[in-house]
Design a protein around this motif. Structure first.
Motif, short mmCIF file in Angstrom:
data_model
loop_
_atom_site.label_atom_id
_atom_site.label_comp_id
_atom_site.label_asym_id
_atom_site.label_seq_id
_atom_site.Cartn_x
_atom_site.Cartn_y
_atom_site.Cartn_z
N ILE A 144 0.78 -1.18 0.15
CA ILE A 144 0.08 0.15 -0.07
C ILE A 144 1.07 1.03 -0.14
N LEU A 145 0.45 2.23 -1.12
CA LEU A 145 1.48 3.44 -0.81
C LEU A 145 0.32 4.40 -0.75
N TYR A 146 0.47 5.24 0.53
CA TYR A 146 0.06 6.58 0.60
C TYR A 146 0.59 7.68 -0.17
N SER A 147 -0.04 8.29 -1.16
CA SER A 147 0.50 8.94 -2.09
C SER A 147 -0.43 10.21 -2.22
N TYR A 148 0.20 11.41 -2.71
CA TYR A 148 -0.58 12.68 -3.44
C TYR A 148 0.00 12.78 -4.92
N PHE A 149 -0.88 12.98 -5.82
CA PHE A 149 -0.59 12.76 -7.28
C PHE A 149 0.43 13.83 -7.43
N ARG A 150 0.50 15.08 -6.79
CA ARG A 150 1.79 15.91 -7.19
C ARG A 150 2.86 16.10 -6.45
N SER A 151 2.72 15.00 -5.31
CA SER A 151 3.96 15.15 -4.45
C SER A 151 5.15 14.38 -5.09
N ASN A 162 4.73 37.80 -3.02
CA ASN A 162 4.67 36.77 -4.36
C ASN A 162 6.23 36.51 -4.52
N PHE A 163 6.82 35.87 -3.67
CA PHE A 163 8.07 35.39 -3.95
C PHE A 163 8.37 33.81 -4.48
N GLN A 164 7.53 33.09 -4.64
CA GLN A 164 7.54 31.88 -4.85
C GLN A 164 8.30 31.49 -6.14
N GLN A 165 8.00 32.14 -7.17
CA GLN A 165 8.47 31.88 -8.52
C GLN A 165 10.06 32.09 -8.39
N ALA A 166 10.47 32.98 -8.02
CA ALA A 166 11.95 33.44 -7.86
C ALA A 166 12.59 32.67 -7.08
N TRP A 167 12.02 32.02 -6.12
CA TRP A 167 12.72 31.20 -5.03
C TRP A 167 12.85 29.87 -5.56
N ARG A 168 11.82 29.25 -6.29
CA ARG A 168 11.89 27.89 -7.15
C ARG A 168 12.84 27.93 -8.02
N SER A 169 12.82 28.95 -8.77
CA SER A 169 13.83 29.13 -9.82
C SER A 169 15.44 29.20 -9.43
N HIS A 170 15.55 29.88 -8.48
CA HIS A 170 16.97 29.89 -7.78
C HIS A 170 17.45 28.56 -7.37
N TRP A 171 16.56 27.78 -6.65
CA TRP A 171 17.15 26.56 -6.37
C TRP A 171 17.14 25.26 -7.47
N VAL A 220 12.28 17.48 -12.76
CA VAL A 220 11.76 18.23 -13.99
C VAL A 220 10.53 18.54 -14.26
N TYR A 221 9.43 17.30 -14.07
CA TYR A 221 8.05 17.74 -14.25
C TYR A 221 7.72 18.72 -13.35
N ASN A 222 7.98 18.96 -12.27
CA ASN A 222 7.57 20.16 -11.25
C ASN A 222 8.17 21.44 -11.91
N ALA A 223 9.36 21.42 -12.34
CA ALA A 223 10.13 22.68 -12.87
C ALA A 223 9.33 23.09 -14.33
N LYS A 224 9.06 22.26 -15.06
CA LYS A 224 8.18 22.60 -16.27
C LYS A 224 6.73 22.94 -15.76
N ARG A 225 6.21 22.30 -14.85
CA ARG A 225 4.83 22.90 -14.39
C ARG A 225 4.88 24.25 -13.86
N PHE A 226 5.94 24.57 -13.39
CA PHE A 226 5.81 26.06 -12.84
C PHE A 226 6.41 27.00 -13.90
N GLY A 227 6.65 26.61 -15.13
CA GLY A 227 7.34 27.50 -16.18
C GLY A 227 8.89 27.65 -16.35
N TYR A 228 9.35 26.79 -15.55
CA TYR A 228 10.87 26.93 -15.82
C TYR A 228 11.45 26.56 -16.92
#
Length: 215
Positions: A4-11, A126-135, A173-181
């Protein structure tokens, strides 16, 4: 006895475990845990009884509860050795683990929901995009250089067979693409991503193909 895997689809962490299970051809049942609805289902008492951290994924196998995606994937590698996710040579195994850990330790934790929510609560902007992109930029730059210098790279992070490093890389990579990186600066990573998503183990694990997927 079902796995059994406890999962969230976007995790990302759950995504990488789904890939590993699929690569190992291990059947499993998904128990969705929605991280946003009703304040987060991961904080309900019954789930906290499974995992006091209140995070996904959790794997239940042989009546034992396992948490932390890296530990779960190492357990799968040790318990279900074929097909392997790691090379046999110790130096090469360490190299593959180093790629996985750049993602698991240096990119993903800084961009996950709990960190972003905390920063939002204290910065009020609204810092989230810059923060994500940096890391992402910092981590992917190191990965791209390691892949360039390596004698092990092929269609995947290590040779021509997908393995542990790919299971960690593709959700990131999936997440990076999802957020427009923009990924143009990382041709090797992008090529590996395109090769991986053609494989059933990866496409079946993708967020949009999960029972709890949302548009």
């Amino acid at each position: 006895m079902p796995v059994i895997l406890y999962s969230y689809f976007r995790s990302s962490a759950a995504y990488r475990v789904r890939i590993a299970l699929n690569l190992k051809h291990i059947g499993y049942e998904i128990r969705p845990v929605h991280l946003l609805k009703n304040g987060g289902e991961q904080f309900k008492a019954d789930y906290l009884a499974l995992n006091p951290q209140g995070r996904v994924p959790v794997l239940v196998v042989q009546n034992t509860v396992l948490s932390q995606s890296s530990a779960i994937i190492e357990y799968l590698e040790e318990t279900f050795p074929n097909p392997p996710l790691l090379p046999t040579n110790p130096i090469e195994r360490a190299y593959v683990r180093s790629l996985a850990q750049i993602i698991a330790c240096d990119i993903h934790p800084l961009n996950n929901l709990r960190v972003l929510n905390y920063l939002k609560s204290i910065l009020k902007s609204n810092f989230q995009q810059a923060w994500r992109s940096h890391w992402i930029e910092e981590g992917f730059s190191a990965l791209e250089q390691l892949l360039q210098k390596s004698n092990y790279s092929g269609r995947f992070c290590y040779g021509d067979t997908p393995g542990m490093a790919d299971a960690f890389l593709i959700p990131q990579v999936y997440n990076a693409k999802r957020f427009g990186y923009e990924m143009n600066s990382f041709p090797l990573i992008s090529g590996i991503y395109e090769n991986c998503i053609q494989e059933a183990a990866f496409s079946t694990a993708a967020p949009e193909n999960q029972p709890d997927a949302e548009t």
